[in-house]
Scaffold this motif. Structure first.
Motif, mmCIF file in Angstrom:
data_model
loop_
_atom_site.group_PDB
_atom_site.id
_atom_site.type_symbol
_atom_site.label_atom_id
_atom_site.label_comp_id
_atom_site.label_asym_id
_atom_site.label_seq_id
_atom_site.Cartn_x
_atom_site.Cartn_y
_atom_site.Cartn_z
ATOM 1 N N VAL A 84 -62.029 15.835 6.751
ATOM 2 C CA VAL A 84 -61.776 14.508 7.314
ATOM 3 C C VAL A 84 -63.100 13.765 7.427
ATOM 4 N N GLY A 85 -63.120 12.552 6.882
ATOM 5 C CA GLY A 85 -64.381 11.838 6.772
ATOM 6 C C GLY A 85 -64.853 11.075 7.984
ATOM 7 N N THR A 86 -63.967 10.571 8.801
ATOM 8 C CA THR A 86 -64.408 9.720 9.900
ATOM 9 C C THR A 86 -63.793 10.163 11.217
ATOM 10 N N SER A 92 -59.181 11.606 15.027
ATOM 11 C CA SER A 92 -58.413 11.353 16.245
ATOM 12 C C SER A 92 -56.947 11.074 15.958
ATOM 13 N N SER A 93 -56.614 10.727 14.718
ATOM 14 C CA SER A 93 -55.217 10.436 14.389
ATOM 15 C C SER A 93 -54.481 11.626 13.788
ATOM 16 N N LEU A 94 -55.126 12.795 13.689
ATOM 17 C CA LEU A 94 -54.470 13.965 13.116
ATOM 18 C C LEU A 94 -53.347 14.448 14.022
ATOM 19 N N SER A 95 -52.281 14.907 13.396
ATOM 20 C CA SER A 95 -51.108 15.344 14.152
ATOM 21 C C SER A 95 -51.185 16.831 14.491
ATOM 22 N N ALA A 96 -50.319 17.226 15.404
ATOM 23 C CA ALA A 96 -50.235 18.633 15.785
ATOM 24 C C ALA A 96 -49.815 19.486 14.595
ATOM 25 N N ILE A 147 -52.853 20.268 12.476
ATOM 26 C CA ILE A 147 -53.682 21.278 13.141
ATOM 27 C C ILE A 147 -53.011 22.650 13.013
ATOM 28 N N HIS A 148 -51.698 22.708 13.192
ATOM 29 C CA HIS A 148 -50.960 23.962 13.067
ATOM 30 C C HIS A 148 -51.107 24.525 11.660
ATOM 31 N N LYS A 149 -50.949 23.668 10.660
ATOM 32 C CA LYS A 149 -51.078 24.107 9.270
ATOM 33 C C LYS A 149 -52.492 24.610 8.985
ATOM 34 N N THR A 150 -53.487 23.920 9.479
ATOM 35 C CA THR A 150 -54.882 24.320 9.288
ATOM 36 C C THR A 150 -55.163 25.653 9.989
ATOM 37 N N ALA A 151 -54.658 25.814 11.201
ATOM 38 C CA ALA A 151 -54.856 27.062 11.949
ATOM 39 C C ALA A 151 -54.136 28.226 11.256
ATOM 40 N N SER A 152 -52.935 27.997 10.779
ATOM 41 C CA SER A 152 -52.194 29.053 10.071
ATOM 42 C C SER A 152 -52.936 29.488 8.826
ATOM 43 N N SER A 176 -65.628 14.081 18.140
ATOM 44 C CA SER A 176 -64.222 13.827 17.822
ATOM 45 C C SER A 176 -63.489 15.123 17.527
ATOM 46 N N ILE A 177 -64.119 16.009 16.762
ATOM 47 C CA ILE A 177 -63.495 17.300 16.449
ATOM 48 C C ILE A 177 -63.374 18.129 17.722
#
Length: 148
Positions: A51-53, A58-62, A65-70, A10-11
């Motif tokens: 994220v646990g499951t 699969s429901s994470l938003s862009a 992901i942008h915030k995590t990458a930054s 999933s990741i």
């Protein structure tokens, strides 16, 4: 948290979908391609930890992901800056030994082979690291290299 083996696909799928976004974040922070790959791996680990499951992944938003990458890119820059400051505060490194040119043909051949071997080794390093090693071998000091 879910089992790591069940989360990995999933990741992976999520990062495949948002790889361009993560790369753009890294490039905006002035990171090299190798550093961007490191940010990508850090994002993968952060997602796995937070994220646990696989359904949540699969429901994470862009924007998530942008915030995590930054955050991962800024953390990488901070770690590098702290490491660089730590190295600058250590005792000075002894200068690189100077290779002495030999007068005899066998010595010149050995020096030539050694030079070629070193050149190949430095050429195999990442772009930024190879430049630093070349400057060091040319006799530049640690602070001069840092300034350049």
């Amino acid at each position: 948290m879910g089992h790591p083996d069940s989360l990995s696909p999933s990741i992976g799928s999520l990062l495949d979908r948002y790889a361009g976004l993560v790369r753009q974040v890294g490039w905006r922070h002035g990171l090299s391609e190798g550093d961007v790959d490191e940010v990508m791996q850090d994002v993968r680990i952060r997602l796995w930890r937070s994220v646990g499951t696989s359904e949540k992944i699969s429901s994470l938003s862009a924007s998530y992901i942008h915030k995590t990458a930054s955050s991962a890119a800024v953390d990488l820059i901070r770690r590098r800056r702290a490491r660089r400051e730590h190295l600058m505060n250590q005792d000075p490194v002894e200068p690189a030994p100077q290779l002495v040119a030999s007068e005899d043909p066998a010595g010149r051949l050995e020096g030539s082979e050694m030079s070629a071997h070193i050149s190949r080794a430095v050429g195999s390093l990442a772009e930024g690291r190879g430049a630093v090693v070349r400057m060091y071998l040319a006799g530049y000091g640690r602070l001069e290299i840092a300034d350049l």
